[in-house]
Design an enzyme around this catalytic site. Structure first.
Site, PDB file in Angstrom:
ATOM      1  N   ARG B  31      -4.096  -4.705  -9.494  1.00  0.00           N
ATOM      2  CA  ARG B  31      -3.789  -5.255  -8.654  1.00  0.00           C
ATOM      3  C   ARG B  31      -2.132  -5.067  -9.046  1.00  0.00           C
ATOM      4  O   ARG B  31      -1.108  -6.061  -7.625  1.00  0.00           O
ATOM      5  CB  ARG B  31      -4.288  -6.570  -7.842  1.00  0.00           C
ATOM      6  CG  ARG B  31      -4.737  -5.881  -6.223  1.00  0.00           C
ATOM      7  CD  ARG B  31      -5.094  -6.993  -5.254  1.00  0.00           C
ATOM      8  NE  ARG B  31      -6.180  -7.149  -5.421  1.00  0.00           N
ATOM      9  CZ  ARG B  31      -7.223  -8.353  -5.763  1.00  0.00           C
ATOM     10  NH1 ARG B  31      -6.312  -9.479  -4.755  1.00  0.00           N
ATOM     11  NH2 ARG B  31      -8.519  -8.267  -5.577  1.00  0.00           N
ATOM     12  N   ARG B  35       0.459  -6.123  -2.934  1.00  0.00           N
ATOM     13  CA  ARG B  35       1.788  -6.690  -1.841  1.00  0.00           C
ATOM     14  C   ARG B  35       2.890  -7.603  -2.991  1.00  0.00           C
ATOM     15  O   ARG B  35       4.010  -7.968  -2.474  1.00  0.00           O
ATOM     16  CB  ARG B  35       1.353  -7.866  -0.993  1.00  0.00           C
ATOM     17  CG  ARG B  35       0.552  -6.330   0.214  1.00  0.00           C
ATOM     18  CD  ARG B  35      -0.080  -6.938   1.394  1.00  0.00           C
ATOM     19  NE  ARG B  35      -1.869  -8.129   0.738  1.00  0.00           N
ATOM     20  CZ  ARG B  35      -2.307  -9.186   0.574  1.00  0.00           C
ATOM     21  NH1 ARG B  35      -1.429 -10.200   2.035  1.00  0.00           N
ATOM     22  NH2 ARG B  35      -3.544  -9.889   0.510  1.00  0.00           N
ATOM     23  N   ARG B  44       4.091   0.232   2.948  1.00  0.00           N
ATOM     24  CA  ARG B  44       3.375   0.248   3.223  1.00  0.00           C
ATOM     25  C   ARG B  44       3.343  -0.149   4.564  1.00  0.00           C
ATOM     26  O   ARG B  44       2.565  -0.425   5.349  1.00  0.00           O
ATOM     27  CB  ARG B  44       2.338  -0.456   3.001  1.00  0.00           C
ATOM     28  CG  ARG B  44       1.355  -0.344   1.296  1.00  0.00           C
ATOM     29  CD  ARG B  44       0.301   0.590   2.024  1.00  0.00           C
ATOM     30  NE  ARG B  44      -0.654   0.325   3.566  1.00  0.00           N
ATOM     31  CZ  ARG B  44      -1.522  -0.703   3.354  1.00  0.00           C
ATOM     32  NH1 ARG B  44      -1.511  -1.359   1.821  1.00  0.00           N
ATOM     33  NH2 ARG B  44      -1.791  -1.051   3.861  1.00  0.00           N
ATOM     34  N   ASP B  80      -9.052   2.016  -3.358  1.00  0.00           N
ATOM     35  CA  ASP B  80      -9.934   0.306  -2.930  1.00  0.00           C
ATOM     36  C   ASP B  80     -11.341   0.444  -2.993  1.00  0.00           C
ATOM     37  O   ASP B  80     -11.522   1.778  -3.242  1.00  0.00           O
ATOM     38  CB  ASP B  80      -9.466   0.633  -1.267  1.00  0.00           C
ATOM     39  CG  ASP B  80     -10.039  -0.854  -0.798  1.00  0.00           C
ATOM     40  OD1 ASP B  80      -9.271  -1.824  -0.595  1.00  0.00           O
ATOM     41  OD2 ASP B  80     -11.757  -1.194  -0.389  1.00  0.00           O
ATOM     42  N   TYR B 156     -20.835  -5.186   0.274  1.00  0.00           N
ATOM     43  CA  TYR B 156     -19.609  -4.972   1.396  1.00  0.00           C
ATOM     44  C   TYR B 156     -20.500  -4.552   2.307  1.00  0.00           C
ATOM     45  O   TYR B 156     -20.546  -4.465   3.504  1.00  0.00           O
ATOM     46  CB  TYR B 156     -18.531  -4.266   1.050  1.00  0.00           C
ATOM     47  CG  TYR B 156     -17.527  -4.592   0.365  1.00  0.00           C
ATOM     48  CD1 TYR B 156     -16.964  -5.898   1.027  1.00  0.00           C
ATOM     49  CD2 TYR B 156     -17.081  -4.592  -0.828  1.00  0.00           C
ATOM     50  CE1 TYR B 156     -15.923  -6.626   0.352  1.00  0.00           C
ATOM     51  CE2 TYR B 156     -16.133  -5.153  -1.332  1.00  0.00           C
ATOM     52  CZ  TYR B 156     -15.715  -6.155  -0.927  1.00  0.00           C
ATOM     53  OH  TYR B 156     -14.418  -6.876  -1.518  1.00  0.00           O
TER      54      TYR B 156
END
Lengths: 351, 351
Positions: B31, B35, B44, B80, B156
């Site tokens: 990652r 962010r 983004r 993702d 998921y």
């Protein structure tokens, strides 16, 4: 050290925990009192969680509901990890669907210094609840006291609520070790006081939940956590009751967690009980470890897995464990069919 | 099996992964594109996550941001875990603050039968992004392809989103094993196709994320998961690039996860790298394993822990690992100071 006569206890849980010969295989479930039971949902419908934990009659009723329904060998005091913090005066609430929410998370030295102490009188209702529960249990049933361990309490106070990463908790632990140890020492005091209230009122065993310790490496657990958990368990040793210690995802930590002074080590489903017994070394009992999700898998799968765990428990004893207490590997999930729990207890007792 | 000439690769990451002698100690961060970077947050600001993952120019830009800023030895394709599912036609979105949300969770045989296949054309933008990124990397930098493993994809799809308990996933696994294996086989097909698209476009390595496999016992992993992950890794073996395999909380699973066909096993912070190498056995590289929360602990603590991990990596090689790729034990946390990441890369390269 647990007294010798505990070995011959009429309570199967106490006998299993102390190396005795239980009259039947003891079984209880973490979070057996809770949302899986319709009678619990009914009684909690118009009452908040924290309010309920400070109402002695309600605590007794909720604690006894699963004992009456499932014929488990132990009641566990209905409470929450944050109850002693709330009683001490920390501004927090338990929010449905979220968990504990702390109004002002602890981050600074001033915050730590301002953390209140727990006065036994503030948990008088818990003491009273223990008395009421003891009046309802049979001689074969044990009452287990309940407390959160300092690390797990610290994680809620520092994060302000549940976390997946524990980043603020670990930031304090790594960056400000003196402040961290001060906070942990104060939390250990609170935990000791909360357990003493329950022990003075007569609980037969205690379980110290370090639910989130599994986020730590062994080295960090030993440095930052073990001394405080060890003090908690040492300070209640004089009561000579079995001390159960449990966390989730603690495969790496089973030995250090057992060695902080536990008599019984709780094991989640990731590590077979006999392997857990080998990691821990001889002289402790093991508790666990059915994956709670298996209770959704239908009777055949459940039976085969319960039989496997009973066999693993026997292998654990062969490997040096002094006994096995059947339990889940974590708490009962709210969607669990309570009849499945009842049948699981029957099966464990039959095997 | 990775080709022999990979050992002498000019790319430190590839050399370390294949038992060669890297020109410097390779480091990247899971990652790393995300962010923690202001330039990521800016780009983004007005674009959804999934939209971004299907925009080749944007994927290239976001993938390259941390490579330019930190001088890491690898780019990892910005994507993702649910991207191939979305591309195949599953109705899902990624909700900020929650994660993937699946409109109609998969629970029945009809749901499984209706799961679409992935057509390479549906991820043409990903193929195009790989080409753009390769045009920006130096000869020393590797591009790592990205995919979720079947179990994590299944979790998921069945839960409908992130979960702490995986109760619906495990309920299907335990109660309907044939349906489970059918679903896992279809997901393995999707994962293979998604990786092939990236490999055909030229990625130098791949990382298969089984992020949530750590919720399983070894026995369940072997029965319900390993055969499908093994097929994924076997079906891309012909590309002869290093296959990295990673999950969180997988201390118990390191050996079985490595043995599904990984060349490099990713290790979280709970198990020291040398202990991981012993569990895995000789012949694989190890990747990891700084606790991402340590990046909040200040320069002195970070330096001492980075040095420890470099030493653990060397001990891992002594224990039979073919190499060590420095990384975190899980993804970069959003609040991480990017300058701390840059300095960590410098330190790893200096040691």
């Amino acid at each position: 050290m647990v007294v010798a006569e505990a070995k011959t206890s009429s309570k199967p849980l106490i006998a299993a925990a102390t190396g005795g010969t239980p009259s039947r295989r003891p079984v209880w479930f973490m979070r057996q009192a809770g949302r899986s039971l319709p009678e619990y949902r009914a009684i909690r419908a118009d009452r908040g969680m924290l309010e309920s934990c400070f109402d002695a009659a309600l605590v007794c009723e909720i604690t006894m509901q699963p004992v009456r329904r499932h014929d488990v060998d132990a009641a566990i005091l209905f409470s929450d990890i944050v109850v002693p913090l709330k009683a001490a005066g920390v501004d927090l609430d338990i929010v449905a669907g979220t968990g504990p929410v702390v109004a002002r998370p602890i981050r600074t030295a001033d915050d730590v210094a301002a953390l209140p102490r727990l006065d036994a009188a503030a948990v008088g209702s818990v003491s009273q609840a223990v008395g009421l529960i003891l009046g309802e249990l049979t001689d074969a049933q044990a009452l287990i006291g309940f407390a959160g361990a300092p690390f797990t309490l610290a994680s809620y106070l520092i994060e302000g609520g549940p976390s997946r990463t524990y980043e603020n908790t670990k930031a304090m632990m790594y960056a400000r070790p003196e402040l961290w140890h001060q906070l942990m020492a104060q939390l250990a005091d609170i935990t000791v006081e909360f357990l003493r209230v329950q022990l003075d009122a007569g609980v037969h065993a205690v379980q110290l939940f370090d639910s989130w310790a599994g986020t730590l490496s062994v080295a960090d657990y030993q440095t930052y956590v073990a001394p405080h958990s060890a003090r908690v368990l040492a300070e209640i040793a004089e009561y000579k009751v079995p001390r159960i210690h449990f966390g989730v995802g603690t495969g790496e930590l089973l030995a250090p967690m057992a060695h902080v002074g536990a008599d019984v080590i709780g094991v989640d489903w990731r590590v077979p009980l006999d392997e857990a017994a080998r990691r821990v070394g001889p002289g402790k009992a093991v508790q666990g470890n059915l994956d709670p999700t298996l209770l959704f898998a239908g009777p055949e799968v459940i039976e085969s897995q319960v039989r496997r765990i009973v066999r693993d428990g026997e292998k654990a004893i062969d490997a040096g464990a002094v006994g096995h207490i059947f339990n889940l590997g974590h708490g009962v999930l709210p969607a669990t069919d309570p009849d499945v729990l009842t049948r699981t207890v029957e099966l464990v007792h039959r095997l």
